[in-house]
Design an enzyme around this catalytic site. Structure first.
Site, PDB file in Angstrom:
ATOM      1  N   GLU A   1       0.841  -1.202   0.000  1.00 19.57           N
ATOM      2  CA  GLU A   1       0.000   0.000   0.000  1.00 19.57           C
ATOM      3  C   GLU A   1       0.877   1.254   0.000  1.00 19.57           C
ATOM      4  O   GLU A   1       0.593   2.229  -0.712  1.00 19.57           O
ATOM      5  CB  GLU A   1      -0.894  -0.031   1.248  1.00 19.57           C
ATOM      6  CG  GLU A   1      -1.717   1.204   1.479  1.00 19.57           C
ATOM      7  CD  GLU A   1      -1.844   1.509   2.968  1.00 19.57           C
ATOM      8  OE1 GLU A   1      -1.748   0.585   3.803  1.00 19.57           O
ATOM      9  OE2 GLU A   1      -2.006   2.702   3.297  1.00 19.57           O
TER      10      GLU A   1
ATOM     11  N   ASP B   1       0.598   3.852  -3.036  1.00 13.43           N
ATOM     12  CA  ASP B   1       0.243   5.253  -2.818  1.00 13.43           C
ATOM     13  C   ASP B   1       1.106   6.168  -3.682  1.00 13.43           C
ATOM     14  O   ASP B   1       0.614   7.089  -4.335  1.00 13.43           O
ATOM     15  CB  ASP B   1       0.422   5.576  -1.324  1.00 13.43           C
ATOM     16  CG  ASP B   1       0.319   7.051  -1.024  1.00 13.43           C
ATOM     17  OD1 ASP B   1      -0.813   7.541  -0.921  1.00 13.43           O
ATOM     18  OD2 ASP B   1       1.369   7.711  -0.901  1.00 13.43           O
TER      19      ASP B   1
ATOM     20  N   ASP C   1      -7.143   1.148   1.025  1.00  7.94           N
ATOM     21  CA  ASP C   1      -5.790   0.599   1.160  1.00  7.94           C
ATOM     22  C   ASP C   1      -5.562  -0.548   0.177  1.00  7.94           C
ATOM     23  O   ASP C   1      -4.480  -0.677  -0.409  1.00  7.94           O
ATOM     24  CB  ASP C   1      -5.561   0.057   2.582  1.00  7.94           C
ATOM     25  CG  ASP C   1      -5.459   1.190   3.615  1.00  7.94           C
ATOM     26  OD1 ASP C   1      -5.402   2.360   3.209  1.00  7.94           O
ATOM     27  OD2 ASP C   1      -5.438   0.874   4.817  1.00  7.94           O
TER      28      ASP C   1
ATOM     29  N   GLU D   1      -4.840   0.674  -3.337  1.00  7.63           N
ATOM     30  CA  GLU D   1      -3.460   1.145  -3.435  1.00  7.63           C
ATOM     31  C   GLU D   1      -2.485  -0.029  -3.440  1.00  7.63           C
ATOM     32  O   GLU D   1      -1.513  -0.035  -4.204  1.00  7.63           O
ATOM     33  CB  GLU D   1      -3.133   2.097  -2.269  1.00  7.63           C
ATOM     34  CG  GLU D   1      -3.844   3.432  -2.379  1.00  7.63           C
ATOM     35  CD  GLU D   1      -3.378   4.440  -1.335  1.00  7.63           C
ATOM     36  OE1 GLU D   1      -3.449   5.633  -1.608  1.00  7.63           O
ATOM     37  OE2 GLU D   1      -2.958   4.017  -0.238  1.00  7.63           O
TER      38      GLU D   1
END
Lengths: 236, 236
Positions: free
Chosen positions: A42, A46, A115, A118
């Site tokens: 994650e 991101d 999450d 991502e």
């Protein structure tokens, strides 16, 4: 969805077939389920998401300044938007959560859904590199990017309402607290928004004054939108 | 540095030769100098930098959790760190600023130096793609990444001091305001930091209480570092 590869339909929706399906499985694994969970993926995803969206916006809006691009990007990568993407992909069908998380509604928890999106982007980046990950992001975001209004995306309702009124050379609306109910930590604020020049008045509720004002402003925007549409219909 | 290509030495330091040097020139152009300035490239470069550093940290620290990776990344992409990179590259020699900006010290303004570094990364990404941009970032950051201490990077001095004392099972230090001087908007706070168990006392100054405390904590860390080194020397 076959027994051999239960994540096949998800991969089809992503538009990317993993060589190592374990990586996709990790991207769907919450820390409550197993040690090899999605959090590091994650973190990576991101960054990939931010960079990919930046590139999409840079290419799509050639005349928009940096400050506005940043605002639109923030709108596209925020949790609420990622949850929409997660819902499109039916991510909650594939999430691996511990029993406690399951019982407390983790499958639909916005933070977990966001999450996981991502993390999947991070997993694709790790396996196939940036360009492939970026093309997946561009595909997932295509409907949002197609319909985006760069002048309003990411602006809160109060700002949008104020700018709209200023565009019509009208004074800013007035917000007043009508009522505060409940004990100290569970207060509910009721706030009115009054646009004197148009004689429009709405009320919003929220756990803070700010949230109540935003709701009132959003409702006022709806009223203006609606009255504009009816006046257009009348004219035609 | 020849007349034909005045940006050649900068490109050598970046480790990337531009096909279109105009793009590099744009990355060094402040809005006060020309309309075709660096701000959109900076927006792009910010994303590329974040993603590249995320990848470097993901690869370098295999056992570090997401929260810590985020803290270290924030430390590496913040303005202060980008200014160090800009100084290494002598960016101020190449910046194109308007006359007013020049006179007011723009060539050494941290925000402009940091923005130009991001913009150059954005320009490389645009011309050569992510992988090349990432390798440039990895090269620019190599000395920082080599020497980074993942347990302290990005933690403020008060947090570091507190964790160090807790590691030795000692109580937390005590901060006290000693003096506040100056008029309302130019106050200078003097704060003491006292570690009773070690009889260490330092003083910090700053324009806010928080800044003064941070300086006092940093000085206390220096004292502890120094006394640890002398006790190691004595033992040897």
């Amino acid at each position: 969805m076959t027994q051999q590869n239960p994540l096949l339909s998800l991969q089809h929706q992503l538009g990317y077939l993993f060589t190592d399906v374990k990586l996709l499985r990790q991207a769907l694994t919450h820390r409550s389920y197993a040690q090899n969970h999605y959090e590091r993926l994650e973190f990576l995803g991101d960054g990939v998401l931010n960079c990919s969206i930046a590139r999409c916006l840079y290419d799509q809006f050639k005349d928009i300044k940096e400050g506005e691009l940043s605002r639109i990007r923030a709108h596209l990568v925020k949790q609420d938007t990622l949850v929409l993407i997660a819902q499109d992909l039916s991510v909650s069908k594939y999430l691996l959560l511990g029993e406690g998380e399951m019982k407390s509604g983790g499958l639909n928890r916005p933070s977990i859904l966001a999450d996981a999106v991502e993390a999947m982007i991070g997993a694709i980046f790790l396996e196939a590199g940036f360009d492939v990950a970026q093309s997946v992001v561009a595909r997932l975001y295509a409907p949002l990017l197609k319909n985006i209004d760069p002048s309003s995306a990411g602006k809160d309702a109060k700002t949008q309402l104020q700018e709209r009124l200023q565009g019509q050379k009208l004074p800013v609306p007035k917000y007043d607290i009508i009522e505060i109910q409940g004990a100290a930590h569970e207060q509910v604020f009721t706030v009115s928004c009054f646009i004197e020049a148009l004689q429009v008045r709405t009320q919003g509720e929220g756990s803070t004054r700010r949230l109540a004002e935003q709701q009132a402003a959003r409702l006022a925007m709806d009223v203006l939108e609606h009255s504009q549409q009816s006046s257009i219909k009348k004219r035609n």
